[in-house]
Design an enzyme around this catalytic site. Structure first.
Site, PDB file in Angstrom:
ATOM      1  N   SER A 139      48.339 -61.189   8.264  1.00 44.59           N
ATOM      2  CA  SER A 139      48.933 -61.424   9.507  1.00 44.59           C
ATOM      3  C   SER A 139      50.163 -62.242   9.403  1.00 44.59           C
ATOM      4  CB  SER A 139      47.950 -62.236  10.141  1.00 44.59           C
ATOM      5  OG  SER A 139      48.540 -62.927  11.663  1.00 44.59           O
ATOM      6  N   TYR A 152      41.678 -69.205  10.968  1.00 44.00           N
ATOM      7  CA  TYR A 152      42.507 -67.998  10.610  1.00 44.00           C
ATOM      8  C   TYR A 152      43.758 -68.033   9.951  1.00 44.00           C
ATOM      9  CZ  TYR A 152      44.208 -63.432  12.326  1.00 44.00           C
ATOM     10  OH  TYR A 152      44.753 -62.276  12.824  1.00 44.00           O
TER      11      TYR A 152
HETATM   12  P1  NAD Z   1      39.358 -55.811  16.494  1.00 46.61           P
HETATM   13  O1  NAD Z   1      38.650 -56.702  16.856  1.00 46.61           O
HETATM   14  O2  NAD Z   1      40.028 -54.448  17.242  1.00 46.61           O
HETATM   15  O3  NAD Z   1      38.809 -55.177  15.188  1.00 46.61           O
HETATM   16  C1  NAD Z   1      37.936 -55.651  14.156  1.00 46.61           C
HETATM   17  C2  NAD Z   1      37.252 -54.882  13.612  1.00 46.61           C
HETATM   18  O4  NAD Z   1      36.524 -55.691  12.568  1.00 46.61           O
HETATM   19  C3  NAD Z   1      36.119 -54.206  14.525  1.00 46.61           C
HETATM   20  O5  NAD Z   1      35.878 -52.734  13.763  1.00 46.61           O
HETATM   21  C4  NAD Z   1      34.870 -55.054  14.093  1.00 46.61           C
HETATM   22  O6  NAD Z   1      33.679 -54.024  14.343  1.00 46.61           O
HETATM   23  C5  NAD Z   1      35.096 -55.500  12.711  1.00 46.61           C
HETATM   24  N1  NAD Z   1      34.311 -56.347  12.148  1.00 46.61           N
HETATM   25  C6  NAD Z   1      34.346 -57.745  12.601  1.00 46.61           C
HETATM   26  N2  NAD Z   1      33.410 -58.277  12.051  1.00 46.61           N
HETATM   27  C7  NAD Z   1      32.868 -57.786  11.227  1.00 46.61           C
HETATM   28  C8  NAD Z   1      31.775 -58.019   9.978  1.00 46.61           C
HETATM   29  N3  NAD Z   1      31.329 -59.294   9.980  1.00 46.61           N
HETATM   30  N4  NAD Z   1      31.613 -56.937   9.308  1.00 46.61           N
HETATM   31  C9  NAD Z   1      32.325 -55.719   9.639  1.00 46.61           C
HETATM   32  N5  NAD Z   1      33.141 -55.384  10.393  1.00 46.61           N
HETATM   33  C10 NAD Z   1      33.234 -56.372  11.241  1.00 46.61           C
HETATM   34  O7  NAD Z   1      40.635 -56.601  15.786  1.00 46.61           O
HETATM   35  P2  NAD Z   1      42.160 -56.077  15.292  1.00 46.61           P
HETATM   36  O8  NAD Z   1      43.160 -56.691  16.046  1.00 46.61           O
HETATM   37  O9  NAD Z   1      42.221 -54.633  14.999  1.00 46.61           O
HETATM   38  O10 NAD Z   1      42.107 -56.844  13.854  1.00 46.61           O
HETATM   39  C11 NAD Z   1      41.943 -56.128  12.640  1.00 46.61           C
HETATM   40  C12 NAD Z   1      42.719 -57.023  11.702  1.00 46.61           C
HETATM   41  O11 NAD Z   1      44.089 -57.306  11.685  1.00 46.61           O
HETATM   42  C13 NAD Z   1      42.068 -58.385  11.276  1.00 46.61           C
HETATM   43  O12 NAD Z   1      42.041 -58.670  10.076  1.00 46.61           O
HETATM   44  C14 NAD Z   1      43.053 -59.211  12.087  1.00 46.61           C
HETATM   45  O13 NAD Z   1      43.085 -60.533  11.716  1.00 46.61           O
HETATM   46  C15 NAD Z   1      44.309 -58.331  11.836  1.00 46.61           C
HETATM   47  N6  NAD Z   1      45.428 -58.918  12.605  1.00 46.61           N
HETATM   48  C16 NAD Z   1      45.546 -58.537  13.814  1.00 46.61           C
HETATM   49  C17 NAD Z   1      46.549 -58.812  14.915  1.00 46.61           C
HETATM   50  C18 NAD Z   1      46.431 -58.480  16.109  1.00 46.61           C
HETATM   51  O14 NAD Z   1      47.528 -58.785  16.830  1.00 46.61           O
HETATM   52  N7  NAD Z   1      45.602 -57.894  16.771  1.00 46.61           N
HETATM   53  C19 NAD Z   1      47.740 -59.589  14.318  1.00 46.61           C
HETATM   54  C20 NAD Z   1      47.773 -59.664  12.849  1.00 46.61           C
HETATM   55  C21 NAD Z   1      46.659 -59.327  11.647  1.00 46.61           C
END
Ligand code: NAD
Length: 256
Positions: A139, A152
């Site tokens: 991130s 985080y």
């Molecule tokens: P999201 O909530 O849409 O998806 C998260 C996924 O992780 C889901 O499939 C969920 O079921 C799974 N998950 C959660 N806990 C789990 C566990 N204990 N075991 C197995 N699976 C698990 O979130 P997202 O925004 O798509 O985030 C995905 C990644 O991207 C994360 O690492 C997040 O930190 C990173 N990220 C997101 C953003 C953003 O703006 N959305 C920005 C930077 C980084």
């Protein structure tokens, strides 16, 4: 480029960014092992549209033993993992003094320790086959801080450090390890933060604009599809000397 004959494991791919990356790599021909909570069948059907082999493993990424079972399953069912996308992640927003200890532990386990466990377990197979890609979805919070995101930010900074070590330990091989550092992407993880901001007056559109305006100069979200394209590039031969990078894709967030 074609990923035919390659197997990708995307952790946390039943939703958001992970699902977007899984779709793009499947479209390029990879067989895909999905992981994550929620509606696994819907995610399988979504990714299976591209015609390749798709499966799901329900490992809880906070549990090292379940991660081990998933990698074993990948070995037995797909013949191993060629491309590992460490994507599963959760968020909790609170000041350090109020941060629930169990939320800290869960975020460190899922967002950081799981990256270590999945990587250490797929590396022997990658070395044996002489090729591999590890792509860590970190991130912008792996490179800069924000208030109320202690766990985080700490976990994501840790992921970038781990990415560098993995890149160095594989530097003379055809295995590469890199991190992708997205800015705001409109997924359930971010929608929750928008909803929290709108809780007092119900104006979700305004909360969304304010969230973007605070950090992301483009005033627009990065999309899971764009992240899929970058992940695909990191799998390519053209990216074989991209090693240990923390590649931001953030609408200008880190340019400030
Ligand atoms: P999201 O909530 O849409 O998806 C998260 C996924 O992780 C889901 O499939 C969920 O079921 C799974 N998950 C959660 N806990 C789990 C566990 N204990 N075991 C197995 N699976 C698990 O979130 P997202 O925004 O798509 O985030 C995905 C990644 O991207 C994360 O690492 C997040 O930190 C990173 N990220 C997101 C953003 C953003 O703006 N959305 C920005 C930077 C980084």
């Amino acid at each position: 480029m074609s990923l035919t004959g390659k197997t990708v494991l995307v952790t946390g791919s039943t939703s958001g960014i992970g699902l977007g990356i899984a779709r793009r790599l499947a479209q390029a021909g990879a067989a895909v092992l999905l992981n994550g909570f929620g509606d696994a069948n819907a995610a399988i059907a979504d990714v299976a549209r591209y015609g390749g082999k798709v499966d799901h493993h329900p490992a809880d990424m906070s549990k090292p033993e379940q991660i081990r079972e998933m990698i074993r399953y990948a070995q037995d069912t797909f013949g191993g993992v060629d491309i590992l996308v460490n994507n599963a992640g959760i968020q909790h927003v609170a000041a350090v003094e109020e941060f629930p200890v169990e939320r800290w532990d869960a975020i460190i386990a899922i967002n950081l320790s799981a990256v270590f466990h999945a990587s250490r377990l797929v590396l022997p197979g990658m070395r044996q086959r002489g090729w591999g890609r590890i792509i860590n979805i970190a991130s912008v919070h792996g490179l800069v801080g924000s208030v109320h995101k202690a766990a985080y930010v700490a976990a994501k900074h840790g992921v970038i450090g781990l990415t560098k070590v993995l890149a160095l330990e594989t530097a003379t091989t055809q295995i590469t390890c890199n991190a992708i550092c997205p800015g705001w992407v409109l997924t359930p993880l971010v929608q929750q933060q928008i909803d929290d901001r709108a809780a007092h007056d119900g104006d979700v559109a305004r909360a969304r604009q304010e969230l973007l305006a605070e950090k992301q100069p483009s005033l627009d979200f990065v999309t899971p599809n764009q992240l899929g394209e970058l992940a695909l590039f990191l799998c390519s031969e053209a990216a074989s000397q991209v090693r240990g990078a923390a590649w931001n894709i953030d609408g200008g967030w880190l340019a400030q």
